[in-house]
Scaffold this active site. Structure first.
Site, PDB file in Angstrom:
ATOM      1  N   LYS A  77      21.419   1.867 -20.929  1.00  0.00           N
ATOM      2  CA  LYS A  77      22.664   1.380 -19.037  1.00  0.00           C
ATOM      3  C   LYS A  77      22.957   3.095 -19.886  1.00  0.00           C
ATOM      4  O   LYS A  77      23.773   3.532 -20.754  1.00  0.00           O
ATOM      5  CB  LYS A  77      22.770   0.598 -20.249  1.00  0.00           C
ATOM      6  CG  LYS A  77      23.820  -0.074 -18.726  1.00  0.00           C
ATOM      7  CD  LYS A  77      24.537  -1.483 -19.444  1.00  0.00           C
ATOM      8  CE  LYS A  77      25.480  -1.931 -18.184  1.00  0.00           C
ATOM      9  NZ  LYS A  77      25.652  -3.039 -17.849  1.00  0.00           N
ATOM     10  N   SER A 152      25.380  -6.754 -14.813  1.00  0.00           N
ATOM     11  CA  SER A 152      24.801  -5.169 -14.473  1.00  0.00           C
ATOM     12  C   SER A 152      23.948  -4.655 -14.993  1.00  0.00           C
ATOM     13  O   SER A 152      23.680  -3.451 -14.565  1.00  0.00           O
ATOM     14  CB  SER A 152      26.461  -4.918 -14.642  1.00  0.00           C
ATOM     15  OG  SER A 152      26.668  -4.189 -15.862  1.00  0.00           O
ATOM     16  N   SER A 176      26.119  -9.777 -18.679  1.00  0.00           N
ATOM     17  CA  SER A 176      24.992  -8.735 -17.918  1.00  0.00           C
ATOM     18  C   SER A 176      24.150  -8.204 -18.985  1.00  0.00           C
ATOM     19  O   SER A 176      23.080  -7.124 -18.495  1.00  0.00           O
ATOM     20  CB  SER A 176      26.016  -7.669 -18.238  1.00  0.00           C
ATOM     21  OG  SER A 176      26.977  -7.468 -16.922  1.00  0.00           O
TER      22      SER A 176
HETATM   23  N1  GLN Z   1      29.125 -10.622 -13.948  1.00  0.00           N
HETATM   24  C1  GLN Z   1      30.192 -10.100 -14.761  1.00  0.00           C
HETATM   25  C2  GLN Z   1      31.405  -9.264 -13.850  1.00  0.00           C
HETATM   26  O1  GLN Z   1      30.608  -8.740 -12.959  1.00  0.00           O
HETATM   27  C3  GLN Z   1      29.443 -10.015 -16.031  1.00  0.00           C
HETATM   28  C4  GLN Z   1      29.352  -8.185 -16.384  1.00  0.00           C
HETATM   29  C5  GLN Z   1      28.887  -7.904 -17.094  1.00  0.00           C
HETATM   30  O2  GLN Z   1      28.823  -9.108 -18.188  1.00  0.00           O
HETATM   31  N2  GLN Z   1      29.044  -7.059 -17.484  1.00  0.00           N
HETATM   32  O3  GLN Z   1      31.591  -8.796 -14.180  1.00  0.00           O
END
Ligand code: GLN
Length: 486
Positions: A77, A152, A176
């Site tokens: 990532k 994400s 994410s």
């Molecule tokens: N969807 C959540 C956010 O937008 C989690 C994102 C994540 O775990 N990086 O913050």
């Protein structure tokens, strides 16, 4: 071997160790599949770097110094900094940025022998649930290119599902790893907060951020997790001072008598019927395997949304202050003085969602609002963690859906960030409590889209989660199904 790209990490490692294939052959196959960047999954590819690593792995395989995963490809990532590939965290503000060092997780996987295929697309600074917030364009879900891959870590999930990489790294702050794994029909685990070093992981919300593996099966995740984790106290003071564990050792343990807690708050209104049916199906399988379903309650589940969307932006507003055009990435061209340079750089470099979070975060931390928002959120965060400890008096692991629905179509939630936030409801509680959680393919729902079962364990119980996931995968084949044409 025509199906190298469909082999598991474990199978590839075996073939490499027995020299039935070379690391260069394997890398070449994946690089060929990555040509044209299907699904917009990758942000940086450099075949020379990948092949050089593969050649080094072949040398180690030849001279007997190979690591356990020597020559097996992995993609990272773009939140992990890497010396040999650009690192952007999906943001324009870091366009073309090169780190002088590798993140600990990247370095540890390389030490275990893994060959890097490049960097994977993601929501900007990992803020998002659909990968629609990447400055470099959305990632398509390989099961239906009109749908989001989740976020994400959307590039990570899409790459594994499309056979572009046998495994990938992800990061999970509020879901994410788990949610994109669920949306793309793969397996992913977020370990206990502190298991994996955050050194070199571009910070979003430091008290929540965790790294973890994403792959087709629990077994493959166990192999990567063992290599990724470990104390790194000099560089991340929140990393746990615990010996590394062989997470694959207990995969086959019996589930006879395992108590699986079913939180009633995870099965209420808002949960789509197709997701519920798939999750129920997986729970039936667990009963057949000897597990016992125990009704439990996590009463503050609903509060995890406002709590998370106060704490995470608060931490982000502080963490992202370092992106000011002085030391990293983008700097605006025309400015009158230093403050003007900061303003223009940040206005140009950050996307809308990142700006929204920085503003929210600065607001909840500001004088007069700190007590009303941030402090209250911290108190409720503790109560959410306590709810889990109460639940674990009655059960060994907790099971439920990862997300209320299958992957949605592009644009469905566009312009409505709250719709995305609400969809995080089932992943946020474990994040706030710092507990390990995973997503395991459990079936298919509307549009033939994959559905993930979420398993949550108590602190340091990753081995138990992986064991439960592996046994389900021995009894079902959802994790082996692939999008058409893969
Ligand atoms: N969807 C959540 C956010 O937008 C989690 C994102 C994540 O775990 N990086 O913050």
């Amino acid at each position: 071997m025509s199906d190298l790209h469909n082999l598991s990490v474990k199978a590839l490692a075996n073939l490499l160790h027995t020299k039935e294939v070379s690391a260069v052959e394997v890398a070449t196959r994946f690089l060929a599949r990555m040509g044209g960047n299907p699904h917009n999954a990758f942000l940086d590819i450099d075949s020379e770097v990948t092949l050089a690593q593969a050649r080094a792995s072949d040398a180690k395989l030849a001279d007997g110094t190979a690591g356990p995963l020597e020559g097996v490809p992995v993609a990272h990532k773009d939140v992990f900094v890497t010396r040999d590939f650009a690192t952007t965290a999906g943001s324009k503000i870091l366009s073309g940025y090169r780190s002088p060092f590798d993140a600990t997780v990247v370095q540890r996987l390389r030490t275990a022998g893994m060959v890097s295929l490049g960097k994977l697309n993601c929501d900007e600074f990992a803020m998002g649930s659909a990968n629609e917030n990447s400055a470099y364009g959305p990632v398509q879900n390989p099961w239906d290119t009109a749908r989001v891959p989740g976020g994400s870590s959307g590039g990570s999930a899409a790459a594994v599902a499309a056979g572009l990489a046998p495994a990938a790294t992800g990061t999970d702050t509020g879901g994410s790893i788990r949610q994109p794994a669920s949306f793309c029909g793969i397996t992913g685990i977020k370990p206990t907060y502190g298991r994996a070093s955050r050194y070199g992981m571009i910070a979003y919300a430091s008290s929540l951020d965790q790294a973890g593996p994403m792959a087709r099966s629990a077994e493959d995740c166990a192999l990567l997790l063992s290599a990724m984790c470990g104390a790194d106290l000099d560089r991340d003071s929140t990393s746990l001072d615990m010996p590394t564990e062989d997470f694959a050792a207990s995969l086959n343990n019996s589930l006879e008598g395992l108590r699986i807690g079913i939180p009633k708050e995870f099965f209420g209104k808002g949960l789509h019927a197709d997701v519920r049916a798939a999750v129920d199906g997986a729970l039936r399988e667990y009963e057949k395997l000897g597990a016992k379903l125990v009704p439990i309650s996590l009463p503050r589940t609903e509060l995890s949304i406002p709590v998370y969307y106060i704490i995470a932006p608060a931490e982000a507003s502080s963490n992202l202050s370092r992106f000011d055009g002085v030391k990293f990435g983008h700097r605006a061209k025309d400015y009158t003085d230093l403050v003007d340079m900061y303003k223009k750089t940040r206005a140009e470099g950050f996307g809308n969602e990142v700006k929204r979070r920085i503003m929210t975060g600065a607001y909840v931390l500001s004088h007069g609002y700190y007590d009303a928002y941030y402090l209250q959120a911290q108190k409720i965060r503790r109560m959410i963690a306590d709810d889990f400890q109460n639940a674990f008096k009655e059960c060994d692991v907790i099971a439920g859906p990862v997300a209320p629905s299958v992957a949605w179509k592009f644009g469905e939630n566009a312009g409505d960030p709250v719709a995305d936030y609400l969809a995080d409801i089932f992943t946020l509680p474990a994040s706030l409590a710092g507990l390990p959680g995973m997503s395991v393919p459990a079936g298919f729902g509307v549009g033939g889209m994959p559905v993930g079962l979420q398993l949550i364990g108590n602190y340091f119980k990753e081995a138990q989660l992986l064991n439960a996931a592996h046994r389900l995968q021995q009894a079902t084949d959802f994790h082996l199904r692939k999008p058409e044409g893969i």
